[in-house]
Design a protein around this motif. Structure first.
Motif, PDB file in Angstrom:
ATOM      1  N   ARG A  92       0.813  -1.220   0.000  1.00 64.37           N
ATOM      2  CA  ARG A  92       0.000   0.000   0.000  1.00 64.37           C
ATOM      3  C   ARG A  92       0.841   1.261   0.000  1.00 64.37           C
ATOM      4  N   GLN A  93       1.977   1.189   0.670  1.00 67.23           N
ATOM      5  CA  GLN A  93       2.836   2.374   0.726  1.00 67.23           C
ATOM      6  C   GLN A  93       3.469   2.631  -0.633  1.00 67.23           C
ATOM      7  N   ILE A  94       3.736   1.540  -1.364  1.00 67.06           N
ATOM      8  CA  ILE A  94       4.308   1.697  -2.706  1.00 67.06           C
ATOM      9  C   ILE A  94       3.292   2.365  -3.630  1.00 67.06           C
ATOM     10  N   GLU A  95       2.018   2.026  -3.405  1.00 64.33           N
ATOM     11  CA  GLU A  95       0.966   2.630  -4.224  1.00 64.33           C
ATOM     12  C   GLU A  95       0.697   4.081  -3.833  1.00 64.33           C
ATOM     13  N   ASP A  96       1.127   4.456  -2.643  1.00 61.52           N
ATOM     14  CA  ASP A  96       0.846   5.804  -2.137  1.00 61.52           C
ATOM     15  C   ASP A  96       1.711   6.832  -2.863  1.00 61.52           C
TER      16      ASP A  96
END
Ligand code: C2E
Ligand code: CA
Ligand code: CA
Length: 398
Positions: free
Chosen positions: A247-251
């Motif tokens: 999710r952080q990579i997508e953020d």
């Protein structure tokens, strides 16, 4: 499919087959009560009907007929099943609870069942796609688990605001020199009501919601502050490894947030390593540009838990990664299992050929160190050297 005005589409009690989307025309949903046709609803184009039976695999609870000439699009069982099965487990369980309630209510208001209690047959649940193959007891258990997850999620929210998280650090050792090369930051949650909760219990939950974003921001702030403390204590060139969730990579803000923190504390991007698991690389559209951008700035990327997922060589080929972490399951079985030892050796060799660094996790004994050094593994981490500890204790390790 086309239906003429007055034509029946399905009848109450029919086995499920499809749900329908109305493209043109009007559909009447009705039920026969004491010999009278009672219209429950009239639906117009754009509406869907018949979906209930697809979701919980029960017979039709009402009949449907075309009120005017109509054109319908079919929605198949597979289309619904795939979506339910790939959905969030909490949503699935909530849906299940709602369906059970709804069916029980329908049964209760049916004239022939007026006097009966909820008539939902527990056996019926065995057919649900939502909880297929589960006994009623297991199903109840799954529901209470889902409820528990929701409860924990609310508590996670509070935990962020009330500062219930701590970071501990585990040193990563240069096996040749036995010096500390850097630390991996690992989160701990001390909940006032539940006590200590393991990260592998709450991190996946935080990740399945977007709570991992604020938690991740807190982690990067705290870990970089502590890296600064390590520097100030005279250990200039050490790195800090952060675990980064998909999710952080997508953020979209992740990289700029991290850069801001790096600037604030005054460390080099090369000192902040980002540990990701292979699964986070699946969506090439998201991960390729992310990895490239990180590398351009100078953040090294570490492939965590290598050997447990697909271990696709394609990723090693396409991405310019810095480090492979040999999963601890191989290291811990190395002594007793020849194949585990061979897998370790192969991963270490692979890292050398690709100009990457290898870190072996889960080193618990001297014999592990000896074997790994003989294989040519550069770095290691594990209880043999140090358990994860708070920053004050880590500073004493030097
Ligand atoms: P991981 O990234 O593979 O972290 C290494 C885990 O192995 C840690 O467990 C560490 O305490 C444990 N470990 C280290 N040395 C040894 C050893 O010698 N023997 C054994 N048996 N275990 C050892 P921990 O801290 O419970 O973390 C579990 C997982 O939770 C991590 O696995 C990581 O996937 C996740 N996690 C932990 N902290 C964070 C975080 O800050 N952010 C994110 N996104 N995930 C985190
Ligand atoms: Ca890790
Ligand atoms: Ca790992």
């Amino acid at each position: 499919m086309t239906f003429k005005a007055g034509e029946c589409i399905f009848e109450e009690g029919d086995a499920r087959s499809f749900a329908y989307i109305i493209e043109e025309g009007e559909i009447e949903i009705w039920r026969e009560t004491d010999g009278n046709r009672v219209v429950l609803n009239v639906l117009k184009s754009g509406s869907m009907f018949g979906e209930l039976a697809l979701v919980d695999a029960q017979p039709r609870s009402a009949s449907a007929s075309a009120r005017t000439d109509s054109i319908l699009t079919l929605v198949t069982q597979e289309q619904v099943n795939n979506r339910i099965e790939s959905s969030d487990p909490i949503l699935r369980m909530l849906l299940l609870v709602v369906m059970r309630y709804f069916r029980a209510e329908i049964d209760r208001i049916r004239p022939q069942n007026k006097n009966s209690e909820s008539t939902l047959d527990p056996k019926i649940n065995n057919n649900l796609h939502l909880g297929s193959h589960l006994s009623p007891q297991d199903l109840e258990h799954r529901i209470s688990e889902a409820v528990e997850m929701i409860r924990m999620e609310s508590e996670l929210q509070t935990a962020i605001h009330e500062g219930q998280f701590r970071l501990v650090y585990q040193p990563i050792i240069n096996l040749e020199t036995t010096e500390i090369a850097g630390f991996e930051a690992l989160i701990r949650w001390q909940s006032p009501s539940r006590g200590f909760i393991r990260p592998d219990l709450f991190i996946p939950l935080a990740e399945s919601t977007s709570l991992i974003i604020p938690i991740g921001q807190w982690i990067m702030r705290q870990a970089l502050d502590d890296l600064k403390k390590i520097q100030t204590a005279g250990h200039d060139n050490l790195f800090m490894s952060l675990n980064i969730a998909s999710r952080q990579i997508e953020d979209k803000n992740f990289i700029s947030d991290l850069l801001q923190e790096v600037d604030r504390v005054g460390v080099k991007p090369a000192q902040v390593k980002l540990e990701i698991i292979e699964r986070s690389l699946f969506d090439l559209n998201v991960s390729l540009p992310w990895v490239h951008q990180c590398r351009e700035i100078g953040f090294p990327i570490v492939l965590d838990d290598f050997g447990t997922g697909y271990s696709s060589l394609q990723y090693l080929n396409q991405y310019n990664l810095d480090t492979i972490k040999v999963d601890r399951s191989f290291v811990m079985q190395m002594k007793d299992s020849k194949s585990s030892a061979n897998i370790c050796r192969t991963i270490v060799d692979l890292s050398k050929y690709l100009d990457m660094t290898a870190v072996a996790e889960g080193i618990e004994e001297k014999s592990h160190v000896d074997l790994l050094k003989e294989m040519g593994c550069g770095y290691g981490q594990g209880y043999y050297f140090a358990k994860p500890a708070n920053i004050e204790e880590c500073l004493k390790l030097f």
